[in-house]
Design a protein around this motif. Structure first.
Motif, mmCIF file in Angstrom:
data_model
loop_
_atom_site.group_PDB
_atom_site.id
_atom_site.type_symbol
_atom_site.label_atom_id
_atom_site.label_comp_id
_atom_site.label_asym_id
_atom_site.label_seq_id
_atom_site.Cartn_x
_atom_site.Cartn_y
_atom_site.Cartn_z
ATOM 1 N N LYS A 70 -11.713 9.941 8.974
ATOM 2 C CA LYS A 70 -11.600 9.521 7.566
ATOM 3 C C LYS A 70 -11.147 8.066 7.452
ATOM 4 O O LYS A 70 -11.753 7.269 6.738
ATOM 5 N N THR A 71 -10.089 7.730 8.177
ATOM 6 C CA THR A 71 -9.586 6.361 8.115
ATOM 7 C C THR A 71 -10.611 5.385 8.685
ATOM 8 O O THR A 71 -10.851 4.312 8.135
ATOM 9 N N THR A 72 -11.233 5.778 9.783
ATOM 10 C CA THR A 72 -12.261 4.922 10.368
ATOM 11 C C THR A 72 -13.397 4.694 9.375
ATOM 12 O O THR A 72 -13.890 3.571 9.227
ATOM 13 N N PHE A 112 -3.784 1.408 2.673
ATOM 14 C CA PHE A 112 -3.787 1.794 4.075
ATOM 15 C C PHE A 112 -2.947 3.042 4.314
ATOM 16 O O PHE A 112 -1.940 3.268 3.642
ATOM 17 N N GLN A 113 -3.378 3.817 5.317
ATOM 18 C CA GLN A 113 -2.610 5.009 5.676
ATOM 19 C C GLN A 113 -1.205 4.610 6.130
ATOM 20 O O GLN A 113 -0.218 5.180 5.708
ATOM 21 N N LEU A 114 -1.161 3.592 7.025
ATOM 22 C CA LEU A 114 0.130 3.030 7.421
ATOM 23 C C LEU A 114 0.417 1.897 6.436
ATOM 24 O O LEU A 114 -0.205 0.847 6.498
ATOM 25 N N LEU A 202 -7.875 5.195 -1.620
ATOM 26 C CA LEU A 202 -6.480 5.405 -1.235
ATOM 27 C C LEU A 202 -6.430 6.267 0.016
ATOM 28 O O LEU A 202 -6.964 7.370 0.038
ATOM 29 N N ASP A 203 -5.798 5.733 1.070
ATOM 30 C CA ASP A 203 -5.692 6.503 2.306
ATOM 31 C C ASP A 203 -4.334 7.200 2.335
ATOM 32 O O ASP A 203 -3.314 6.566 2.588
ATOM 33 N N GLU A 204 -4.332 8.473 2.047
ATOM 34 C CA GLU A 204 -3.124 9.305 1.999
ATOM 35 C C GLU A 204 -2.041 8.724 1.089
ATOM 36 O O GLU A 204 -0.943 8.392 1.555
ATOM 37 N N PRO A 205 -2.335 8.613 -0.194
ATOM 38 C CA PRO A 205 -1.362 8.007 -1.111
ATOM 39 C C PRO A 205 -0.094 8.842 -1.273
ATOM 40 O O PRO A 205 0.938 8.309 -1.676
HETATM 41 MG MG LIG Z 1 -6.348 8.654 8.729
#
Ligand SMILES: [Mg+2]
Ligand SMILES: Nc1ncnc2c1ncn2[C@@H]1O[C@H](COP(=O)(O)OP(=O)(O)OP(=O)(O)O)[C@@H](O)[C@H]1O
Lengths: 302, 326
Positions: A70-72, A112-114, A202-205
């Motif tokens: 997902k992030t990729t 970003f997730q991080l 949004l990556d894991e908000p």
């Molecule tokens: Mg991810």
């Protein structure tokens, strides 16, 4: 907790797709289209998406187990990574070979997730950096405050308004470094909204945000939709997915394995498979959380 | 022991053109490292380009001083582009490696006998300031007050150096408080975050490299004006002294480099005066004058270490930041 959230059922967008809901289904009005996007890291295929369309003006959730890609996929879509092959377009304009900053200027903003808060900038400066078309960001014009002062004040008013909405206004003069993990998530999201994007990714908000704040974050995201923005988000919290998503795309091992509205997609055997998948017979470890959530969800729907 | 002379010599460093030149070079590094987070370890190379970029056209072509300054700045911009274009897309450490190597390559090119006719090789170039000296407003002679007694030539270069430094400080202050400054500070913290907000990070990094390098180049000019241009001034240690000055004063500040340079030079002069007189007076029987010359750097090093240990943010840095340094 689920009872709290479902207390105010948001209005779901329906009729987003054409034909049967299946991986790669056509959308009535897609804003983002990806075709044959593939990314490998050495021997590992992280993303291999044949075709996917994101519906405009709706909230789409991208879910899948850890390492699903997902992030990729987010990185590929926003120009932060380059695929081996494939084409993708935003609002009808191809994004292949478009650098990340230009993608952002076109109105596709991501988080970003991080979390990436700018630690030694104040919360207010973080926010102001998000505004686009700032005349004072040109080196020569920056030398003469008279040129940019007025715009800067306007940006500050807008930032203050957003900070108040995200309950960060009291922290505006603090360094972003002094905030908690959850507050940084909020700041990053608020900062992304400074540019009035058309599509927010949004990556894991919700990761690390406490339940009370989660509820208000959900309302914010619903508010974005009401303002006409499109939202695509990655999330592991199934309650949130079910509560606000109009459409769900499920990824596993780099592929889109299922698509549909949140109520039906969970019953798709491909989804159960994606989460339980190859891990059937071994210790579920970190995935057990998903399984729980999934079971809860299926119970809930019945 | 002649304490008057020791303090007098140290006081001279408060205002010497060399102090201003080092402060200017450190201000350039503040733009690079303190504000943008670029690791330029080749500031000596930018200074060298200033020195030779000025002196060569002045001597060999007889160009007026402004054309010489312009030549030096053009050389500096080209140098920054050569260093920046291939490395600024990569991780921060690549710029560090390339800059330190490129500065050494430059120094060796200007040292070798191959180009002696142009560069004067190891013995360098002198008497190139004629055109500028014609503008000297100070009447001939030696004058001043207290320990600050210089000839008119030194007064002139001193005034020039501080004026250039003051202008550069105002310029840096203006850009750093603007939205432009906000973008580069954002890049220092996390360039991907800034990219995700639609800023052309690569272009800002190149602009920053060029600007900080240009200040280094101007520093090179004001540094050599009172003396001859000799390649051995531009050793890698020069870059490290300038980093020491920057950290001493405070990396992300405007006045820090100036205060840092003053403290550095005053301490250096004080220690060297003290040690050499202590050796003369037989206080340090195990030491020769040559060894004493080296000891001052050790003492300055210790003094800087103490300041960095007890004031890691530098003299003018923001103490609040420290709580969050990773
Ligand atoms: Mg991810
Ligand atoms: N830079 C990289 N180099 C090598 N492999 C990578 C890299 N980035 C991601 N991968 C691999 O690609 C796969 C997909 O990773 P990705 O981060 O996209 O997963 P994800 O779906 O976002 O997972 P999570 O839900 O845990 O965030 C993983 O197997 C990961 O190990």
């Amino acid at each position: 907790m689920s009872s709290e959230i479902t207390s105010s059922r948001p209005v779901k967008s329906i009729g987003l797709h054409v034909g049967d809901a299946a991986p790669g289904v056509k959308k009535v009005d897609p804003i983002l289209i990806a075709d044959g996007v593939k990314r490998t890291f050495g021997g590992l295929t992280a993303v291999d998406v044949d075709h996917v369309e994101i519906p405009r003006g709706a909230i789409t959730a991208l879910i899948g187990p850890n390492g699903a890609g997902k992030t990729t996929f987010f990185n590929l879509l926003t120009g932060f990574d380059k695929p081996d092959t494939g084409s993708w377009s935003f609002d009808g304009r191809s994004l292949a070979h478009v650098p990340a900053y230009r993608v952002a200027r076109m109105g596709l903003i991501r988080t970003f997730q991080l979390t990436k808060s700018l630690a030694l900038l104040s919360v207010m400066e973080n926010m102001k950096l998000g505004a686009k078309n700032q005349v004072g960001e040109n080196l020569f014009r920056s030398l003469i405050p008279a040129i940019w002062r007025k715009q800067d004040t306007e940006i500050e008013v807008k930032a203050m308004d957003l900070l108040t909405r995200f309950k960060l206004d009291a922290k505006k003069d603090d360094y972003a470094a002094s905030m908690s993990g959850g507050q940084r998530k909020l700041l990053e999201m608020a900062r992304a909204l400074m540019s009035d994007p058309t599509l927010v990714m949004l990556d894991e908000p919700m990761a690390g945000v406490n339940p009370a704040l989660k509820q208000s974050l959900l309302d914010h995201i619903l508010g974005l939709k009401a303002e006409g923005m499109t939202v695509l988000f990655v999330e592991h919290d199934m309650h949130m997915v079910r509560h606000i998503a109009d459409w769900v795309i499920v990824m596993a091992e780099g592929r889109v394995v299922a698509e549909g509205d949140p109520h039906t997609v969970m019953e798709d055997p491909a989804v159960i498979d994606a989460y339980l998948g190859a891990h059937h017979d071994i210790d579920l470890g970190a995935d057990s959380e998903h399984v729980e959530a999934l079971k809860e969800l299926i119970d809930d729907e019945q | 022991m002649d304490w008057g002379a020791i303090f007098g010599n140290a006081a001279v460093e408060l205002i010497s053109p060399t102090t201003a030149a080092y402060a200017l070079a450190a201000l350039g590094l503040a733009i690079h490292f303190g504000f943008t987070g670029l690791l330029n370890f080749g500031q000596a190379g930018f200074m060298l380009l200033g020195a030779y970029g000025y002196a060569i056209p002045a001597i060999h072509l007889g160009w007026p001083f402004w054309a010489c300054v312009l030549t030096a700045l053009v050389a500096s911009v080209i140098f920054a582009l050569i260093l920046g274009i291939p490395t600024l897309r990569l991780r921060a450490d690549y710029l560090a490696i390339v800059t330190i190597a490129a500065a050494e390559v430059l120094r060796l090119i200007f040292t070798t006998n191959e180009f002696d006719a142009v560069t004067g090789s190891a013995s360098g170039l002198s008497n190139y300031q004629g055109d500028l000296l014609a503008l000297n407003p100070f009447p001939a002679g030696r004058y001043g007050f207290g320990p600050f007694v210089f000839d008119n030539r030194v007064w002139f270069f001193l005034l020039l150096a501080w004026i250039v430094l003051a202008l550069a400080a105002v310029f840096t202050w203006l850009i750093m408080r603007s939205p432009w400054g906000r973008v580069v500070k954002g890049i220092r913290e996390d360039e991907d975050a800034v990219r995700a907000l639609g800023k052309n990070v690569y272009s800002y990094k190149i602009q920053s490299l060029i600007l900080g390098g240009a200040l280094g180049t101007l520093a090179g000019i004001v540094f050599v004006l009172p003396r001859a241009v000799v390649p051995s001034y531009f050793q890698p240690s020069l870059t490290f002294f300038i980093y020491a000055i920057l950290l001493l004063g405070g990396a992300a500040t405007i006045l820090g480099p100036i205060v840092g340079s003053i403290v550095f030079w005053v301490l250096l002069s004080f220690f060297s005066g003290f040690i050499s007189r202590a050796v003369e007076a037989g206080w340090l029987p195990f030491m020769t004058q040559v060894q004493a010359g080296q000891l001052r750097f050790i003492l300055v090093g210790v003094a800087i270490m103490l300041i960095v240990v007890f004031m890691p943010q530098g003299i003018l840095g923001n103490r609040k930041e420290l709580a969050f340094v990773k």
